[in-house]
Design an enzyme around this catalytic site. Structure first.
Site, PDB file in Angstrom:
ATOM      1  N   GLU A 103      -5.147  -1.134  -1.046  1.00  0.00           N
ATOM      2  CA  GLU A 103      -6.162  -0.740  -0.051  1.00  0.00           C
ATOM      3  C   GLU A 103      -6.035   0.729   0.352  1.00  0.00           C
ATOM      4  OE1 GLU A 103      -5.760  -5.028   2.206  1.00  0.00           O
ATOM      5  OE2 GLU A 103      -5.463  -3.181   3.324  1.00  0.00           O
ATOM      6  N   CYS A 116      -5.829   6.738   4.861  1.00  0.00           N
ATOM      7  CA  CYS A 116      -4.580   5.981   4.841  1.00  0.00           C
ATOM      8  C   CYS A 116      -4.436   5.379   3.448  1.00  0.00           C
ATOM      9  CB  CYS A 116      -4.701   4.909   5.918  1.00  0.00           C
ATOM     10  SG  CYS A 116      -3.344   3.773   5.961  1.00  0.00           S
ATOM     11  N   CYS A 123       4.686  -5.333  -0.717  1.00  0.00           N
ATOM     12  CA  CYS A 123       5.885  -4.672  -0.206  1.00  0.00           C
ATOM     13  C   CYS A 123       7.015  -5.693  -0.171  1.00  0.00           C
ATOM     14  CB  CYS A 123       5.647  -4.114   1.196  1.00  0.00           C
ATOM     15  SG  CYS A 123       7.082  -3.245   1.870  1.00  0.00           S
ATOM     16  N   CYS A 127       8.514  -7.131   6.782  1.00  0.00           N
ATOM     17  CA  CYS A 127       8.503  -6.986   8.247  1.00  0.00           C
ATOM     18  C   CYS A 127       7.631  -8.118   8.827  1.00  0.00           C
ATOM     19  CB  CYS A 127       7.932  -5.628   8.654  1.00  0.00           C
ATOM     20  SG  CYS A 127       8.887  -4.250   8.004  1.00  0.00           S
ATOM     21  N   CYS A 130       3.741  -7.733   9.615  1.00  0.00           N
ATOM     22  CA  CYS A 130       2.917  -6.991   8.655  1.00  0.00           C
ATOM     23  C   CYS A 130       2.300  -7.911   7.602  1.00  0.00           C
ATOM     24  CB  CYS A 130       3.780  -5.924   7.982  1.00  0.00           C
ATOM     25  SG  CYS A 130       2.941  -5.055   6.643  1.00  0.00           S
ATOM     26  N   CYS A 341      -2.985  -2.705   7.614  1.00  0.00           N
ATOM     27  CA  CYS A 341      -2.206  -2.807   6.407  1.00  0.00           C
ATOM     28  C   CYS A 341      -2.249  -4.202   5.757  1.00  0.00           C
ATOM     29  CB  CYS A 341      -0.804  -2.454   6.892  1.00  0.00           C
ATOM     30  SG  CYS A 341       0.480  -2.383   5.747  1.00  0.00           S
TER      31      CYS A 341
HETATM   32  N1  SAH Z   1       6.079   0.818   4.746  1.00  0.00           N
HETATM   33  C1  SAH Z   1       5.831   1.951   5.542  1.00  0.00           C
HETATM   34  C2  SAH Z   1       4.414   2.471   5.464  1.00  0.00           C
HETATM   35  C3  SAH Z   1       3.315   1.451   5.439  1.00  0.00           C
HETATM   36  S1  SAH Z   1       3.112   0.516   6.907  1.00  0.00           S
HETATM   37  C4  SAH Z   1       6.228   1.689   6.990  1.00  0.00           C
HETATM   38  O1  SAH Z   1       6.475   0.546   7.312  1.00  0.00           O
HETATM   39  O2  SAH Z   1       6.322   2.655   7.731  1.00  0.00           O
HETATM   40  C5  SAH Z   1       2.347   1.716   7.959  1.00  0.00           C
HETATM   41  C6  SAH Z   1       2.438   1.423   9.424  1.00  0.00           C
HETATM   42  O3  SAH Z   1       1.655   0.267   9.763  1.00  0.00           O
HETATM   43  C7  SAH Z   1       3.863   1.135   9.862  1.00  0.00           C
HETATM   44  O4  SAH Z   1       4.210   1.867  11.002  1.00  0.00           O
HETATM   45  C8  SAH Z   1       3.784  -0.339  10.128  1.00  0.00           C
HETATM   46  O5  SAH Z   1       4.766  -0.737  11.018  1.00  0.00           O
HETATM   47  C9  SAH Z   1       2.382  -0.496  10.663  1.00  0.00           C
HETATM   48  N2  SAH Z   1       1.956  -1.893  10.697  1.00  0.00           N
HETATM   49  C10 SAH Z   1       2.241  -2.875   9.823  1.00  0.00           C
HETATM   50  N3  SAH Z   1       1.697  -4.044  10.204  1.00  0.00           N
HETATM   51  C11 SAH Z   1       1.048  -3.801  11.367  1.00  0.00           C
HETATM   52  C12 SAH Z   1       0.284  -4.611  12.278  1.00  0.00           C
HETATM   53  N4  SAH Z   1       0.121  -5.918  12.053  1.00  0.00           N
HETATM   54  N5  SAH Z   1      -0.238  -4.028  13.372  1.00  0.00           N
HETATM   55  C13 SAH Z   1      -0.066  -2.708  13.600  1.00  0.00           C
HETATM   56  N6  SAH Z   1       0.641  -1.894  12.791  1.00  0.00           N
HETATM   57  C14 SAH Z   1       1.195  -2.426  11.684  1.00  0.00           C
HETATM   58 FE1  SF4 Z   2       6.474  -3.006   4.077  1.00  0.00          FE
HETATM   59 FE2  SF4 Z   2       4.703  -3.642   5.959  1.00  0.00          FE
HETATM   60 FE3  SF4 Z   2       7.288  -3.341   6.600  1.00  0.00          FE
HETATM   61 FE4  SF4 Z   2       5.795  -1.173   5.952  1.00  0.00          FE
HETATM   62  S1  SF4 Z   2       5.498  -2.512   7.720  1.00  0.00           S
HETATM   63  S2  SF4 Z   2       7.874  -1.707   5.222  1.00  0.00           S
HETATM   64  S3  SF4 Z   2       4.440  -2.091   4.387  1.00  0.00           S
HETATM   65  S4  SF4 Z   2       6.455  -4.901   5.231  1.00  0.00           S
END
Ligand code: SAH
Ligand code: SF4
Length: 365
Positions: A103, A116, A123, A127, A130, A341
Site C-alpha cells: 500500500e 506514505c 511485516c 506489533c 498493527c 498501515c
Molecule cells: N515498521 C515501521 C514503519 C511502518 S509502521 C514502524 O513501525 O515504525 C508506521 C507507523 O504506523 C508506526 O509508527 C506504527 O506504529 C504506526 N501504526 C501501526 N499500526 C497503527 C495503528 N493501528 N494505528 C495508528 N498507528 C499505527
Molecule cells: Fe511492523 Fe506494523 Fe510493527 Fe511497524 S508497526 S514494525 S509495520 S508490525
C-alpha cells in the site's frame, strides 16, 4: 544498431541508483553507436520525466524504443485498488509481479503532499496494534518496488510528485536496508526524484544494525522511532521486537544519531495513556531533544485494543508540552478509507473472499 538476444536477464534499471543506471545507459548507447545525448534522453525517462513504457518516449526513434523494450524492460506496479477519502487522502493498493500486495497513501495538506510508502510486503514484527503486523511477513521489496510507489503516482498525475515521503506504510524499513538504501538515493538524488533529504522520514521500531547503517548516510534524512511505550515492560507487551532490541539500547542508538529524532506514540486506552506515562515519555524525549508525534489508534490491530478518547489525547499532549516537549497530535487522515498501515490490503482481500460488501468506495485500478 544490432539486435542482440540477451543471454542473461536484462539489468533492471529501476533497481539501480540513478548514477548506476546512467552508467548502464551510457555504456549501452556507446555500444550501439548512439550519440551520448541519446543515453541522457533515455535516462531522463526513468525518474525525472517518467514514462509508463518506452513507446511513450517519442523523442527517441521508434526502432530504438523497440530495442529498449527488450534491453531494459520498465516494470510497473499494478494498481489493484484506489480509494479517495473525503479529506483528499488517496490510498493505493499495488499488486506486485509475484502476487504480493502493498500500500501507499498520498496525504495532501496545504502545499504539502506527503506520500506514505511501504518497504516490505507484510511485516515480521507483529506489533499488537498493527494491521500489517497481523498479516505476517511476505517478503522484502526491491528498490524499484519502493521508489516505484512514487514513480506510479507521478505517472498517474504528473503534478502529484510528493513533497514529502515517509516510510510509514507496510513493513520495517531497517530490516530491508540494502533496498531502502538504494531507494533513499533515488528519492533524494537530483537525478532521481529530487525530494529533499529533510523531507524524507524513515520510521522504525529501532533495528540496531539498520540504525547504524542509516546513521552513516551523510544526508539529512529524518528518523522517527516508533516508541509507543515509555518503559520496557509496557513496550514488550505491544511490540515483540522489544525482546531483541530493548528501549534503552534503541534510545542510545537514536541519541548517537546526528539528526533530530521524532518519537511516534500510538495512544491505546488504558495501556500507555496515563499521566505517569506522559511524564516518563517527557523524560525520554527531553534526554534526546526529540519531538513527540502522537497517533490516534486506527482499527485493524488486536481487537481488544481500543483508542484513547480525543479529550484524553489532548490532555496527554498538554502534559508533555507543559514539560517543555514539542508534541503534535497527528490528525487521523482517511479514516473512511482504511488508511492505516495494512488496512486496505486486509479489507480488499476480505472483499475478494466475498464476505462483505459496501463501505468505502473501492475501485479497481
Ligand atoms: N515498521 C515501521 C514503519 C511502518 S509502521 C514502524 O513501525 O515504525 C508506521 C507507523 O504506523 C508506526 O509508527 C506504527 O506504529 C504506526 N501504526 C501501526 N499500526 C497503527 C495503528 N493501528 N494505528 C495508528 N498507528 C499505527
Ligand atoms: Fe511492523 Fe506494523 Fe510493527 Fe511497524 S508497526 S514494525 S509495520 S508490525
Amino acid at each position: 544498431m544490432s539486435p542482440r538476444t540477451p543471454v542473461v536477464a536484462p539489468p533492471r534499471l529501476l533497481d539501480q541508483t540513478p548514477a548506476a543506471a546512467a552508467r548502464l545507459l551510457a555504456g549501452w548507447a556507446a555500444e550501439h553507436g548512439l550519440p551520448a545525448y541519446r543515453g541522457r534522453q533515455m535516462f531522463r525517462r526513468l525518474w525525472q520525466a517518467p514514462i509508463a513504457a518506452w513507446s511513450d518516449a517519442t523523442e527517441l526513434p521508434r526502432p530504438l524504443r523497440l530495442e529498449l523494450d527488450s534491453a531494459f524492460p520498465l516494470p510497473r506496479l499494478a494498481a489493484e485498488a484506489e480509494q479517495l477519502s473525503a479529506d483528499g487522502t488517496r490510498k493505493y493498493l499495488w499488486r506486485l509481479a509475484d502476487g504480493e500486495a502493498i500500500e501507499s497513501v498520498l496525504i495532501p495538506s496545504g502545499s504539502r503532499r506527503t506520500l506514505c510508502i511501504s518497504s516490505q510486503a507484510g511485516c515480521a514484527l507483529g506489533c499488537a496494534f498493527c494491521a500489517t503486523g497481523r498479516m505476517g511477513f511476505g517478503r522484502n521489496l526491491t528498490p524499484f518496488e519502493i521508489a516505484g510507489q512514487v514513480r506510479e503516482i507521478v505517472l498517474r498525475h504528473p503534478d502529484d510528485l510528493p513533497s514529502n515521503v515517509v516510510f510509514m506504510g507496510m513493513g520495517e524499513p531497517l530490516l530491508n536496508w540494502p533496498a531502502v538504501d538504494v531507494a533513499l538515493t533515488t528519492l533524494n538524488s537530483p537525478d532521481g526524484f529530487g525530494i529533499g533529504a529533510r523531507h524524507i522520514t524513515v520510521s522504525t521500531v529501532g533495528i540496531l544494525p539498520g540504525l547504524e547503517a542509516f546513521a552513516r548516510r551523510p544526508e539529512q534524512f529524518r528518523l522517527a522511532i516508533s516508541l509507543h511505550a515509555p518503559t520496557s515492560p509496557q513496550r514488550r507487551g505491544l511490540m515483540p521486537v522489544e525482546k531483541k532490541y530493548d528501549l534503552d539500547a534503541v534510545l542510545r542508538a537514536a541519541a548517537a544519531f546526528r539528526k533530530r529524532v521524532t518519537f511516534e506514540y500510538v495512544m491505546i486506552a488504558g495501556v500507555n495513556d496515563a499521566d505517569a506515562d506522559a511524564d516518563r515519555l517527557a523524560h525520554l524525549a527531553r534526554r534526546l531533544s526529540a519531538l513527540v508525534n502522537i497517533l490516534p489508534l486506527h482499527p485493524g490491530g488486536a481487537p481488544d485494543l481500543t483508542p484513547t478518547p480525543p479529550d484524553r489525547i489532548r490532555a496527554f499532549a498538554a502534559r508533555l508540552r507543559n514539560q517543555g516537549i514539542e508534541a503534535t497530535v497527528r490528525r487521523s487522515r482517511g479514516l473512511d478509507i482504511d488508511a492505516a498501515c495494512g488496512q486496505l490490503r486486509v479489507e480488499t482481500e476480505r472483499r475478494k473472499g466475498g464476505k462483505t460488501e459496501g463501505g468505502a468506495q473501492l475501485r479497481s485500478g
